[in-house]
Design an enzyme around this catalytic site. Structure first.
Site, mmCIF file in Angstrom:
data_model
loop_
_atom_site.group_PDB
_atom_site.id
_atom_site.type_symbol
_atom_site.label_atom_id
_atom_site.label_comp_id
_atom_site.label_asym_id
_atom_site.label_seq_id
_atom_site.Cartn_x
_atom_site.Cartn_y
_atom_site.Cartn_z
ATOM 1 N N GLN A 130 0.826 -1.208 0.000
ATOM 2 C CA GLN A 130 0.000 0.000 0.000
ATOM 3 C C GLN A 130 0.865 1.265 0.000
ATOM 4 O O GLN A 130 1.902 1.316 0.663
ATOM 5 C CB GLN A 130 -0.886 0.009 1.240
ATOM 6 C CG GLN A 130 -1.870 1.172 1.223
ATOM 7 C CD GLN A 130 -2.669 1.271 2.500
ATOM 8 O OE1 GLN A 130 -2.123 1.496 3.565
ATOM 9 N NE2 GLN A 130 -3.968 1.095 2.385
ATOM 10 N N CYS A 155 -6.551 6.638 5.663
ATOM 11 C CA CYS A 155 -5.907 6.840 6.962
ATOM 12 C C CYS A 155 -6.460 8.104 7.633
ATOM 13 O O CYS A 155 -6.392 9.196 7.060
ATOM 14 C CB CYS A 155 -4.395 6.949 6.802
ATOM 15 S SG CYS A 155 -3.567 7.149 8.381
ATOM 16 N N GLY A 171 -9.806 -6.126 9.750
ATOM 17 C CA GLY A 171 -8.642 -5.645 10.483
ATOM 18 C C GLY A 171 -8.677 -6.077 11.935
ATOM 19 O O GLY A 171 -8.263 -7.176 12.302
ATOM 20 N N ARG A 172 -9.243 -5.202 12.776
ATOM 21 C CA ARG A 172 -9.157 -5.424 14.218
ATOM 22 C C ARG A 172 -9.794 -6.728 14.675
ATOM 23 O O ARG A 172 -9.286 -7.390 15.578
ATOM 24 C CB ARG A 172 -9.794 -4.234 14.948
ATOM 25 C CG ARG A 172 -9.025 -2.936 14.727
ATOM 26 C CD ARG A 172 -9.850 -1.728 15.062
ATOM 27 N NE ARG A 172 -11.046 -1.636 14.212
ATOM 28 C CZ ARG A 172 -12.025 -0.774 14.363
ATOM 29 N NH1 ARG A 172 -11.960 0.084 15.355
ATOM 30 N NH2 ARG A 172 -13.052 -0.764 13.542
ATOM 31 N N LYS A 184 -8.175 2.028 -1.422
ATOM 32 C CA LYS A 184 -8.861 1.795 -0.143
ATOM 33 C C LYS A 184 -9.273 3.171 0.365
ATOM 34 O O LYS A 184 -8.420 4.027 0.604
ATOM 35 C CB LYS A 184 -7.924 1.108 0.843
ATOM 36 C CG LYS A 184 -8.519 0.864 2.221
ATOM 37 C CD LYS A 184 -7.623 -0.075 3.014
ATOM 38 C CE LYS A 184 -8.179 -0.396 4.386
ATOM 39 N NZ LYS A 184 -7.915 0.686 5.354
ATOM 40 N N HIS A 225 -14.173 1.637 3.387
ATOM 41 C CA HIS A 225 -14.425 1.640 4.834
ATOM 42 C C HIS A 225 -15.415 2.778 5.071
ATOM 43 O O HIS A 225 -15.025 3.959 5.032
ATOM 44 C CB HIS A 225 -13.114 1.871 5.599
ATOM 45 C CG HIS A 225 -13.308 1.952 7.078
ATOM 46 N ND1 HIS A 225 -13.909 0.948 7.806
ATOM 47 C CD2 HIS A 225 -13.006 2.908 7.984
ATOM 48 C CE1 HIS A 225 -13.964 1.293 9.076
ATOM 49 N NE2 HIS A 225 -13.433 2.484 9.214
HETATM 50 C C1 LIG Z 1 -3.605 0.388 14.493
HETATM 51 C C2 LIG Z 1 -4.192 0.553 13.117
HETATM 52 C C3 LIG Z 1 -3.343 0.747 12.029
HETATM 53 C C4 LIG Z 1 -3.878 0.921 10.739
HETATM 54 N N1 LIG Z 1 -3.024 1.091 9.666
HETATM 55 C C5 LIG Z 1 -3.546 1.228 8.413
HETATM 56 C C6 LIG Z 1 -2.705 1.347 7.257
HETATM 57 O O1 LIG Z 1 -1.465 1.331 7.325
HETATM 58 N N2 LIG Z 1 -3.326 1.489 6.043
HETATM 59 C C7 LIG Z 1 -4.692 1.498 5.914
HETATM 60 O O2 LIG Z 1 -5.208 1.614 4.810
HETATM 61 N N3 LIG Z 1 -5.496 1.359 6.979
HETATM 62 C C8 LIG Z 1 -4.956 1.208 8.206
HETATM 63 N N4 LIG Z 1 -5.795 1.018 9.263
HETATM 64 C C9 LIG Z 1 -7.248 0.851 9.014
HETATM 65 C C10 LIG Z 1 -7.603 -0.622 8.808
HETATM 66 O O3 LIG Z 1 -6.958 -1.137 7.655
HETATM 67 C C11 LIG Z 1 -9.127 -0.809 8.634
HETATM 68 O O4 LIG Z 1 -9.556 -0.050 7.539
HETATM 69 C C12 LIG Z 1 -9.899 -0.355 9.875
HETATM 70 O O5 LIG Z 1 -9.325 -0.883 11.049
HETATM 71 C C13 LIG Z 1 -11.379 -0.765 9.772
HETATM 72 O O6 LIG Z 1 -11.504 -2.152 9.619
HETATM 73 P P1 LIG Z 1 -11.844 -3.112 10.898
HETATM 74 O O7 LIG Z 1 -13.086 -2.578 11.512
HETATM 75 O O8 LIG Z 1 -12.016 -4.489 10.294
HETATM 76 O O9 LIG Z 1 -10.669 -3.017 11.818
HETATM 77 C C14 LIG Z 1 -5.286 0.877 10.546
HETATM 78 C C15 LIG Z 1 -6.125 0.685 11.646
HETATM 79 C C16 LIG Z 1 -5.604 0.522 12.920
HETATM 80 C C17 LIG Z 1 -6.555 0.303 14.080
#
Ligand SMILES: Cc1cc2nc3c(=O)[nH]c(=O)nc-3n(C[C@H](O)[C@H](O)[C@H](O)COP(=O)(O)O)c2cc1C
Length: 315
Positions: free
Chosen positions: A64, A94, A218-219, A133, A162
């Site tokens: 990415q 982000c 993600g989480r 994204k 998202h």
């Molecule tokens: C600690 C953390 C770091 C993240 N780093 C990135 C990243 O480097 N690039 C990105 O596109 N999204 C990043 N995100 C967002 C996640 O990729 C994802 O879009 C977001 O957590 C929502 O999905 P979820 O509800 O399944 O966690 C990050 C989120 C968290 C919590």
């Protein structure tokens, strides 16, 4: 309906190559792994280590890029092409204050004309496939319609949405109406991302969007690494789940020990994971507190061994 595909969300500081390799070995089932973002056209040691082919064998990885300068995007994409990648992902999601204030990530969404020009240039000049994204706006979901119309102009490999705005950070509800608008109006291959944490939340999203067959997590996946088995209806005996979780943990610890210099750095990475994992153990607050305070790997290993031996998973 084709088979559902799951993507691992990029998470800076969490889903680097050590985590991805351990996950692929002990769990798997991920169609594509997205790396945390690369933002600088001079890739540092950490970024190179994260994207190099030796550290990503046997996984479909999409690196990415986070930038609002076409020139930098193209320079980073060229380096990634030399590493053998054929697809890159653009980060327009982000929400971090410093990133957004510089007009990058979800901050770029506030400048739709500039974004349009940026996309025009990168789609014209970049030899790689590009996926996006995105969030649905900077401050207001009303921005989404315009953004979607811009994305329609370009041949995206896929559009991962998202459905929050930047100022939501991770608060508030995901905006399923906004995602529905994309499902209805976009010609792009869509992937849904946000708040899938268990079978019920996954079922809710899938019922709402029956034509969507790609989900990025993600989480929820960090917290429950066995989540995909659960989503596919598999039931695992608790003891087996715990044993695999322990082996997974050990593989990550070993990976960080090799990657990092010094106990402090290794434990910093492990403690980030415990922020997600802690709640999986019943009645373990005291032990988790000790783990959080621990500063030596040898002691950490004893504490974690005892936790896994003596406490049960509550999930
Ligand atoms: C600690 C953390 C770091 C993240 N780093 C990135 C990243 O480097 N690039 C990105 O596109 N999204 C990043 N995100 C967002 C996640 O990729 C994802 O879009 C977001 O957590 C929502 O999905 P979820 O509800 O399944 O966690 C990050 C989120 C968290 C919590």
């Amino acid at each position: 309906m084709e088979q559902i595909k799951y993507y691992m969300a990029p998470m800076e500081g969490v889903t680097g190559y050590v985590y991805r390799n351990a996950y692929a070995k002990y769990y798997g089932g991920i169609e594509r792994y997205f790396t945390p973002f690369v933002a600088n056209k001079k890739l540092g040691h950490r970024e190179k280590n994260d994207v190099c082919p030796e550290h990503n064998a046997g996984m479909a990885v999409v690196p990415q890029i986070l930038t609002n300068r076409a020139e930098d995007f193209l320079a980073i994409a060229e380096i990634l092409r030399e590493y053998g990648y054929d697809t890159v992902n653009l980060n327009l999601g982000c929400p971090s204050g410093t990133v957004a204030a510089r007009g990058r990530g979800a901050g770029f969404l506030a400048m739709p004309d500039e974004l349009d020009h940026f996309l025009e240039e990168i789609f014209e000049k970049c030899p790689l496939r590009i996926s996006i994204k995105t969030r649905i706006g900077k401050e207001n979901p009303a921005e989404w319609e315009r953004l979607l119309a811009i994305y329609e102009k370009y041949p995206l490999e896929e559009l991962i949405v998202h459905p929050r705005v930047q100022t939501d950070f991770y608060k508030n509800r995901v905006n399923l109406e906004a995602f529905a608008r994309a499902e209805k109006n976009s010609r792009h291959s869509l992937c849904y991302n946000g708040d899938i944490v268990d079978a019920a939340s996954a079922a809710h999203i899938r019922e709402g969007f029956p034509s969507v067959d790609k989900f990025m997590i993600g989480r929820g996946l960090i917290k429950h690494p066995w989540l995909l088995e659960e989503l596919s209806g598999g039931r695992q005996e608790k003891q087996e789940r715990k044993e695999r979780f322990f082996r997974f943990h050990n593989a990550i610890l070993e990976g960080y020990r090799q990657q990092m210099s010094g106990d402090k750095n290794t434990l910093f990475k492990m403690k980030e994971l415990w922020a997600y994992w802690g709640e999986n153990f019943a009645d373990a607050d005291q032990r988790l507190k000790k783990i959080r305070k621990c500063e030596r790997v040898a002691e950490y290993e004893c504490l974690v061994d005892a936790l896994f031996r003596e406490k049960e998973l509550c999930v």
